[in-house]
Design an enzyme around this catalytic site. Structure first.
Site, short mmCIF file in Angstrom:
data_model
loop_
_atom_site.label_atom_id
_atom_site.label_comp_id
_atom_site.label_asym_id
_atom_site.label_seq_id
_atom_site.Cartn_x
_atom_site.Cartn_y
_atom_site.Cartn_z
N TYR A 1 29.61 -98.49 34.24
CA TYR A 1 30.24 -99.45 34.34
C TYR A 1 31.35 -100.66 33.47
O TYR A 1 30.67 -99.57 32.21
CB TYR A 1 29.03 -100.60 34.99
CG TYR A 1 28.44 -100.81 35.84
CD1 TYR A 1 29.30 -100.61 37.57
CD2 TYR A 1 27.45 -100.00 36.05
CE1 TYR A 1 28.05 -100.27 38.43
CE2 TYR A 1 26.30 -99.50 37.14
CZ TYR A 1 27.09 -100.36 38.68
OH TYR A 1 26.10 -99.78 39.53
N ARG B 1 -3.10 -118.40 17.72
CA ARG B 1 -2.85 -118.16 18.53
C ARG B 1 -4.04 -118.60 19.50
O ARG B 1 -3.84 -120.19 20.24
CB ARG B 1 -2.23 -116.35 18.94
CG ARG B 1 -2.07 -116.32 20.17
CD ARG B 1 -1.49 -114.78 19.73
NE ARG B 1 -2.81 -113.39 19.55
CZ ARG B 1 -2.10 -111.99 19.98
NH1 ARG B 1 -0.89 -111.55 19.85
NH2 ARG B 1 -3.34 -111.41 19.06
N ARG C 1 -11.04 -102.15 15.87
CA ARG C 1 -9.92 -102.21 17.69
C ARG C 1 -9.01 -101.29 16.92
O ARG C 1 -8.04 -101.46 16.32
CB ARG C 1 -10.08 -103.63 18.28
CG ARG C 1 -10.98 -104.39 18.33
CD ARG C 1 -10.31 -106.57 18.23
NE ARG C 1 -9.47 -106.63 17.27
CZ ARG C 1 -10.04 -106.91 16.32
NH1 ARG C 1 -10.84 -107.82 16.87
NH2 ARG C 1 -9.23 -107.98 16.27
N CYS D 1 23.33 -97.26 33.83
CA CYS D 1 22.76 -97.74 34.84
C CYS D 1 21.40 -98.28 35.69
O CYS D 1 20.40 -97.82 34.42
CB CYS D 1 23.33 -96.66 36.51
SG CYS D 1 25.34 -96.41 35.41
N LYS E 1 -5.60 -101.87 26.86
CA LYS E 1 -4.60 -102.89 27.58
C LYS E 1 -3.23 -102.41 27.69
O LYS E 1 -2.57 -101.37 26.99
CB LYS E 1 -4.88 -104.39 26.22
CG LYS E 1 -3.86 -103.88 24.59
CD LYS E 1 -3.53 -105.80 24.48
CE LYS E 1 -2.91 -105.79 22.94
NZ LYS E 1 -2.51 -106.78 22.52
N ASP F 1 19.75 -96.64 37.39
CA ASP F 1 18.58 -95.37 37.34
C ASP F 1 19.32 -94.02 36.77
O ASP F 1 18.68 -93.09 37.27
CB ASP F 1 18.75 -95.06 39.19
CG ASP F 1 18.67 -96.77 40.43
OD1 ASP F 1 18.01 -96.96 40.55
OD2 ASP F 1 19.43 -96.73 40.94
N HIS G 1 -8.26 -112.08 13.97
CA HIS G 1 -7.22 -110.91 14.39
C HIS G 1 -5.88 -111.06 12.65
O HIS G 1 -5.88 -112.39 12.98
CB HIS G 1 -6.22 -110.94 15.66
CG HIS G 1 -5.43 -110.26 16.08
ND1 HIS G 1 -5.41 -108.67 16.33
CD2 HIS G 1 -4.26 -109.79 15.85
CE1 HIS G 1 -4.59 -108.20 16.39
NE2 HIS G 1 -3.43 -108.65 16.05
#
Length: 385
Positions: free
Chosen positions: A263, A136, A217, A309, A38, A311, A164
């Site tokens: 910044y 859940r 799992r 930042c 997943k 990027d 689970h």
């Protein structure tokens, strides 16, 4: 092959995934390993991971959503696919048509699914989720008998039942053992021996191999990450991290004592300092909370300075280095290593989150550098019937 001009990349070692898979296959004995892929295989790239584990003996993949399952089908993955989350009624005929196993999460869901069944298509394959304590999704314990009866009276292909564990990765095992006891009571009234029973996640499969049942799992540990610090300290075999994150220096300058950078100018040089800029930022998953985190340059730790930042980010060097110098953000360089766990601690989160936050802008590049070896395991000491 797509050419990537920015040097930032996540390198995924498929050999490490093979070794981790082999460890759990050995540890789980006759139980099959369901590979949990997943969330784009926990950020590692679902297609490459799916193909690798299938080639190495996995006959069922697990995902969280119908769309994840359909993506794999559309990409030619034909092995069994289990959607572990709740699916809407509109997906039922699609699941029948595309041979996708769905999870029955409640009596209401079973009633809804029965109405949506198409007699002209294959039987709907289902696994029944039992809520033994996670709270859940899942059938409540006092509804299990009714659910078994409803399934028997309708055209479902009842192929599996699972739960689970909420605390399998924690030292306090009281709730864990309550859940084991609860699931035992369900298995006791399960009359069809052909129904697959699977209860163990990575933590339970590691700490309690006696609970392997018909299948385990394996999610986070397939990628070489321990489910928790406690499990990592207690486990009796080695995991091999599959993901490393690297980039290169794209700019270098010297700033003077007292000068600020980035910044807000929240960082100011205490002396004349060499500062290098890296082409990775929070839009790539290098979150602002990683300010102060070390990276590896020439096998030495150096810190990220100033605000990260969108990027780019900056690091403080001990000397002037050339543009193009390799930088390791996660992984090893020289005699040093930075693990995903280190990022998780700084961000005050869990290791699961780190590979998942690396965005699509960071290309996944695949390698296969390791070799499967025999790994030790301990005999079981408690049983789940």
């Amino acid at each position: 092959m797509t050419k990537h001009y920015r040097p930032t990349k996540a390198v995924i070692d498929l050999g490490a995934i093979k070794k981790n898979l082999a460890a759990f296959q050995q540890k789980s004995g006759d139980a099959q390993v369901i590979a949990v892929v997943k969330a784009d295989a926990y950020g590692h790239g679902v297609l490459a991971v799916a193909k690798t584990v299938i080639e190495n003996g996995v006959s069922m993949l697990a995902v969280a959503t119908p769309d994840e399952a359909l993506f794999l089908r559309n990409e030619g993955i034909e092995t069994e696919l289990l959607v572990m989350g709740a699916t809407p009624s509109s997906f039922i005929p699609v699941a029948q048509q595309r041979n996708i196993i769905v999870t029955a999460v409640s009596l209401e869901w079973l009633s809804m699914a029965a109405v949506q069944l198409s007699p002209d298509l294959n039987e709907l394959k289902i696994h029944l989720k039992v809520d033994t304590g996670m709270r859940r999704i899942g059938i409540q314990l006092d509804e299990v008998d009714e659910a078994f009866g409803f399934i028997a009276d309708h055209d479902f292909a009842f192929q599996g039942i699972f739960t689970h564990f909420a605390t399998a990765d924690e030292k306090d095992s009281s709730l864990f053992h309550e859940q084991v006891h609860a699931m035992n009571s369900v298995i006791d009234i399960l009359e069809d021996p052909s129904v697959m029973v699977h209860v163990s996640n990575s933590a339970a499969a590691t700490m309690h191999p006696e609970l392997a049942c018909d299948a385990v799992r394996i999610g986070i540990s397939l990628y070489g990450i321990a489910p928790s610090l406690y499990v990592g300290e207690e486990m009796d075999f080695k995991l091999y991290p599959a993901l490393s994150l690297e980039t290169e220096i794209i700019h270098v300058k010297q700033i003077k004592t007292g000068e600020g950078l980035s910044y807000g100018a929240t960082y100011r040089a205490e002396q004349d300092e060499w500062i290098a800029t890296l082409p990775i930022g929070y839009a790539d998953g290098m979150l602002r909370g990683l300010q102060g985190q070390d990276v590896l340059v020439k096998g030495q730790r150096v810190p990220v300075v100033g605000r990260i930042c969108m990027d780019q980010c900056m690091i403080r060097l001990s000397e002037k280095l050339p543009v193009g110098e390799k930088v390791q953000l996660i992984g090893h360089q020289g005699g040093q290593q930075i693990f995903i766990d280190e990022w998780a601690r700084r961000l005050e989160t869990i290791p699961y989150e780190i590979p998942c936050i690396l965005t699509k802008r960071v290309p996944r590049i695949y390698s296969d550098s390791t070799e499967v070896s025999n790994l030790p395991f301990q005999e079981p000491d408690i049983m789940l019937r």
